[in-house]
Design a protein around this motif. Structure first.
Motif, PDB file in Angstrom:
ATOM      1  N   ILE A 244      -4.166  -6.501  -5.124  1.00 28.14           N
ATOM      2  CA  ILE A 244      -3.461  -5.268  -5.459  1.00 28.14           C
ATOM      3  C   ILE A 244      -4.021  -4.724  -6.770  1.00 28.14           C
ATOM      4  O   ILE A 244      -4.216  -5.475  -7.733  1.00 28.14           O
ATOM      5  CB  ILE A 244      -1.945  -5.523  -5.590  1.00 28.14           C
ATOM      6  N   LYS A 245      -4.275  -3.436  -6.781  1.00 30.80           N
ATOM      7  CA  LYS A 245      -4.767  -2.816  -8.009  1.00 30.80           C
ATOM      8  C   LYS A 245      -4.115  -1.450  -8.194  1.00 30.80           C
ATOM      9  O   LYS A 245      -3.498  -0.911  -7.273  1.00 30.80           O
ATOM     10  CB  LYS A 245      -6.290  -2.678  -7.968  1.00 30.80           C
ATOM     11  N   ARG A 246      -4.277  -0.895  -9.392  1.00 34.26           N
ATOM     12  CA  ARG A 246      -3.759   0.444  -9.653  1.00 34.26           C
ATOM     13  C   ARG A 246      -4.819   1.470  -9.276  1.00 34.26           C
ATOM     14  O   ARG A 246      -5.979   1.355  -9.655  1.00 34.26           O
ATOM     15  CB  ARG A 246      -3.342   0.591 -11.115  1.00 34.26           C
ATOM     16  N   ASP A 247      -4.396   2.450  -8.495  1.00 37.22           N
ATOM     17  CA  ASP A 247      -5.306   3.453  -7.957  1.00 37.22           C
ATOM     18  C   ASP A 247      -5.383   4.645  -8.918  1.00 37.22           C
ATOM     19  O   ASP A 247      -4.408   5.380  -9.077  1.00 37.22           O
ATOM     20  CB  ASP A 247      -4.797   3.908  -6.593  1.00 37.22           C
ATOM     21  N   ARG A 255      -1.839  -0.160  -5.139  1.00 34.95           N
ATOM     22  CA  ARG A 255      -2.398  -0.120  -3.797  1.00 34.95           C
ATOM     23  C   ARG A 255      -2.902  -1.506  -3.412  1.00 34.95           C
ATOM     24  O   ARG A 255      -3.571  -2.175  -4.210  1.00 34.95           O
ATOM     25  CB  ARG A 255      -3.536   0.892  -3.708  1.00 34.95           C
ATOM     26  N   CYS A 256      -2.567  -1.943  -2.201  1.00 38.54           N
ATOM     27  CA  CYS A 256      -3.091  -3.210  -1.689  1.00 38.54           C
ATOM     28  C   CYS A 256      -4.462  -2.953  -1.086  1.00 38.54           C
ATOM     29  O   CYS A 256      -4.627  -2.042  -0.256  1.00 38.54           O
ATOM     30  CB  CYS A 256      -2.142  -3.783  -0.643  1.00 38.54           C
ATOM     31  N   THR A 257      -5.435  -3.755  -1.482  1.00 32.95           N
ATOM     32  CA  THR A 257      -6.806  -3.557  -1.007  1.00 32.95           C
ATOM     33  C   THR A 257      -7.299  -4.682  -0.104  1.00 32.95           C
ATOM     34  O   THR A 257      -8.408  -4.616   0.411  1.00 32.95           O
ATOM     35  CB  THR A 257      -7.772  -3.419  -2.198  1.00 32.95           C
ATOM     36  N   GLY A 258      -6.473  -5.720   0.061  1.00 35.85           N
ATOM     37  CA  GLY A 258      -6.910  -6.813   0.920  1.00 35.85           C
ATOM     38  C   GLY A 258      -6.118  -8.081   0.650  1.00 35.85           C
ATOM     39  O   GLY A 258      -5.060  -8.058  -0.007  1.00 35.85           O
ATOM     40  N   VAL A 259      -6.673  -9.191   1.117  1.00 34.38           N
ATOM     41  CA  VAL A 259      -5.997 -10.485   1.028  1.00 34.38           C
ATOM     42  C   VAL A 259      -7.016 -11.548   0.640  1.00 34.38           C
ATOM     43  O   VAL A 259      -8.127 -11.589   1.194  1.00 34.38           O
ATOM     44  CB  VAL A 259      -5.344 -10.879   2.372  1.00 34.38           C
ATOM     45  N   GLY A 526      10.165   3.307  -8.244  1.00 34.06           N
ATOM     46  CA  GLY A 526      10.598   4.444  -7.443  1.00 34.06           C
ATOM     47  C   GLY A 526       9.686   4.816  -6.303  1.00 34.06           C
ATOM     48  O   GLY A 526       9.998   5.712  -5.512  1.00 34.06           O
ATOM     49  N   GLY A 527       8.550   4.160  -6.201  1.00 35.64           N
ATOM     50  CA  GLY A 527       7.614   4.441  -5.117  1.00 35.64           C
ATOM     51  C   GLY A 527       7.373   3.207  -4.268  1.00 35.64           C
ATOM     52  O   GLY A 527       8.181   2.259  -4.261  1.00 35.64           O
ATOM     53  N   THR A 528       6.262   3.192  -3.556  1.00 37.63           N
ATOM     54  CA  THR A 528       5.891   2.032  -2.745  1.00 37.63           C
ATOM     55  C   THR A 528       4.473   1.595  -3.083  1.00 37.63           C
ATOM     56  O   THR A 528       3.671   2.375  -3.597  1.00 37.63           O
ATOM     57  CB  THR A 528       5.956   2.363  -1.231  1.00 37.63           C
ATOM     58  N   VAL A 529       4.180   0.345  -2.807  1.00 41.73           N
ATOM     59  CA  VAL A 529       2.814  -0.173  -2.925  1.00 41.73           C
ATOM     60  C   VAL A 529       2.051   0.332  -1.711  1.00 41.73           C
ATOM     61  O   VAL A 529       2.390  -0.005  -0.573  1.00 41.73           O
ATOM     62  CB  VAL A 529       2.805  -1.714  -2.983  1.00 41.73           C
ATOM     63  N   GLN A 530       1.049   1.145  -1.934  1.00 43.44           N
ATOM     64  CA  GLN A 530       0.326   1.754  -0.825  1.00 43.44           C
ATOM     65  C   GLN A 530      -0.416   0.689  -0.010  1.00 43.44           C
ATOM     66  O   GLN A 530      -0.994  -0.249  -0.568  1.00 43.44           O
ATOM     67  CB  GLN A 530      -0.672   2.790  -1.348  1.00 43.44           C
ATOM     68  N   GLY A 531      -0.358   0.841   1.312  1.00 41.38           N
ATOM     69  CA  GLY A 531      -1.107  -0.060   2.188  1.00 41.38           C
ATOM     70  C   GLY A 531      -0.478  -1.425   2.363  1.00 41.38           C
ATOM     71  O   GLY A 531      -1.185  -2.370   2.707  1.00 41.38           O
ATOM     72  N   LEU A 532       0.846  -1.546   2.171  1.00 49.34           N
ATOM     73  CA  LEU A 532       1.466  -2.868   2.257  1.00 49.34           C
ATOM     74  C   LEU A 532       2.869  -2.773   2.844  1.00 49.34           C
ATOM     75  O   LEU A 532       3.718  -2.008   2.369  1.00 49.34           O
ATOM     76  CB  LEU A 532       1.540  -3.503   0.867  1.00 49.34           C
TER      77      LEU A 532
END
Length: 566
Positions: A244-247, A255-259, A526-532
């Motif tokens: 997970i990183k900040r976009d 944003r989740c970018t992988g595992v 207040g938001g969501t982790v993108q892609g997860l």
């Protein structure tokens, strides 16, 4: 295994994960990776129904978790099986097909503000993958003509889907007598627990096919997914951390970018293509553990273990709910029970031969054959206790059968008010988390425990059971008061293996909600982790009124529609 890129990465090839992999890989322009920490389901005991006895607490198929000592259990710790094999818990569970009650899902809709969780909107998702045996008989005409499926059946059940629902392949006279006694005690007979109200007594329907266990790997991966060039399966591949990183393109949103994956020898990064999603389906224990290891969870817990906090979500690992069953054992006379049937080498040989030749008999048994749903007391608004009744008895799971003929009537509180936790104990992915279900921690749960034991006694005292002269062996008739019965429940109760709620979904104003109503992970700001997303029983805000496997499949069906936009 090598570093590669996928459109969808599903973490956990269990109940939800197998269905998700099937649905997401239908679009062959999308590459799908399914990760499973355990081995393939090529162990023969996975497929023989009675094989759960050899799969639970077996490192080949089970994570072999244990709970923390619980005050409500008088200091006892329990074995806490979770499937570590392709198919997950569907490969080692009791195979009972049970949806719960319509009010469960209407409550979810109220708690989340998402109308799609109402019973009427969940029913199509149950039916979408169902292959109910009554659909077979409805189409079989004794005269040689095709018989139409009844409107009632079509409204409630599906036929032709991947998830087989079968009739059990044996009956027991002593269980028939228990059912008759339940009716005499005021519990109506039923031939379908899955209409939306499961009140009644009858034999459970099971996820089997022709006398074999039907797990989600068979149902959703073979042969469909294995023939798709865009589908990839990694077994012996444990997800150790979400990447997970900040976009910077979205103002620093997460944003989740992988595992990150461990294959037993090396760590490999499975990466997401742009616009892709990681779907965590590691279950109510594995999913909060993975999130916490990845920096998502209660800040104080993560900091305690030296993990950088990406999202302070206090609900990760909280809200653990489970069904605790209280096992009453009754000695019986003149009854055919498994205690006596399996007592000699000849008896065991006969059981084995019957299964080999006909796929029937005790080796085709689910752990519990007869069920009942009723109220623990007259002031309860709905059926709040469930029975699992068995023609056998033993001191504890894994112990030898008793030498005397007996039956076990296990009863559980369907709607416990006690809440527990799942928390990492270190930053090492190989260390099991601390599991503290906190059973019998509330006055209401202790009252239901005492009352439910009285319901059991009332059923056993009915005329239909008289010919078997039932004699209460456990807990014992000397225990009568609320306090005595609640204390005894703590001594003899055990989990029925239904943990849920540890990554619950909820409204925006719920500080303990880990997911939004569409199962996307919140970011704590207040938001969501993108892609997860998280799609498994942990997402349930409240436990369903019955066995939890099939509700988890329904959730995965619904989530797959949301992810793909169908």
């Amino acid at each position: 295994m090598s570093e590669t890129t996928f459109d969808y990465i599903v973490v956990g090839a269990g109940t939800a994960g197998c269905l998700l992999a099937n649905r997401l890989s239908r679009n062959q322009s999308k590459r799908v990776l399914l990760l499973e920490a355990g081995r393939k389901d090529d162990y023969h005991w996975v497929h023989v129904p009675v094989g759960y006895l050899y799969c639970i607490d077996n490192p080949r198929t089970d994570w072999r978790f244990k709970t923390e000592p619980a005050a409500g259990l008088n200091g006892r710790s329990l074995l806490y099986p979770r499937g570590k094999v392709l198919g997950g818990c569907s490969s080692i569970n009791g195979m009972i097909y049970m949806r719960g009650q319509a009010r469960d899902y209407d409550q979810w809709a109220a708690l989340t503000g998402e109308d799609d969780w109402r019973w009427d909107n969940c029913l199509p998702d149950f039916k979408a993958h169902e292959d109910h045996y009554k659909g077979d008989s409805a189409r079989r005409a004794s005269s040689g003509r095709q018989s139409p499926v009844s409107p009632e059946f079509s409204a409630l059940h599906g036929h032709g889907g991947e998830w087989r629902v079968d009739k059990q392949r044996l009956r027991w006279d002593v269980l028939d007598a228990f059912a008759a006694a339940a009716v005499e005690a005021g519990i109506p007979a039923t031939d379908d627990f899955n209409r939306g109200t499961n009140e009644g007594v009858g034999y459970f329907e099971v996820n089997q096919k022709n006398g074999w266990r039907w797990n989600t790997a068979k149902a959703f991966l073979r042969p469909t997914c294995y023939g798709r060039p865009n589908f990839e399966l990694w077994t012996n591949a444990q997800a150790t951390r979400l990447l997970i990183k900040r976009d910077p393109h979205t103002g620093g949103a997460l944003r989740c970018t992988g595992v990150q994956v461990w294959d037993g020898r090396q760590s490999v990064d499975a990466l997401l293509a742009p616009g892709g999603e990681v779907v965590v389906s590691s279950g109510s224990i594995g999913s909060p553990q993975l999130l916490q290891l990845s920096g998502i969870g209660p800040a104080a817990l993560l900091q305690q273990h030296g993990i950088d906090v990406l999202a302070d979500l206090p609900g990760v690992g909280a809200n653990l709910q489970d069904h605790l069953q209280i096992r009453s054992v009754y000695k019986v006379q003149g009854a055919r029970t498994l205690n006596r049937l399996a007592a000699t080498p000849w008896g065991k040989a006969g059981i084995g031969l019957e299964y080999v030749l006909r796929r029937t008999g005790p080796m085709s048994m689910a752990p519990s054959q007869l069920g009942a749903f009723t109220r623990s007391s007259a002031d309860r608004e709905w059926p709040n206790i469930q029975y699992h009744v068995q023609p056998l008895s033993l001191d504890a799971f894994g112990s030898p059968l008793h030498s005397f003929p007996a039956i076990t009537a296990s009863v559980c509180n369907l709607n416990p008010t006690s809440r527990g936790t799942v928390q990492i104990q270190s930053a090492k992915f190989g260390d099991a988390p601390a599991i503290a279900p906190n059973y019998l921690a509330t006055d209401d749960d202790r009252q239901v425990a005492a009352d439910s034991l009285r319901v059991t006694r009332r059923i056993m005292a009915q005329p239909a059971m008289a010919r078997y002269v039932p004699d209460e062996f456990k807990p014992g008739v000397q225990y009568q008061t609320d306090e005595e019965l609640a204390r005894l429940a703590g001594d003899i109760a055990s989990t029925i293996f239904h943990p849920v709620g540890t990554t619950k979904m909820g409204r925006d104003d719920d500080p303990m909600a880990v997911l939004n109503p569409r199962l996307q992970l919140r970011d704590g700001a207040g938001g969501t982790v993108q892609g997860l997303r998280v799609v498994d029983a942990g997402a349930m805000p409240t436990i369903t009124s019955g066995n939890t496997n099939s509700p988890t499949l329904m959730m995965a069906e619904k989530a797959a529609r949301w992810i793909t936009g169908r």
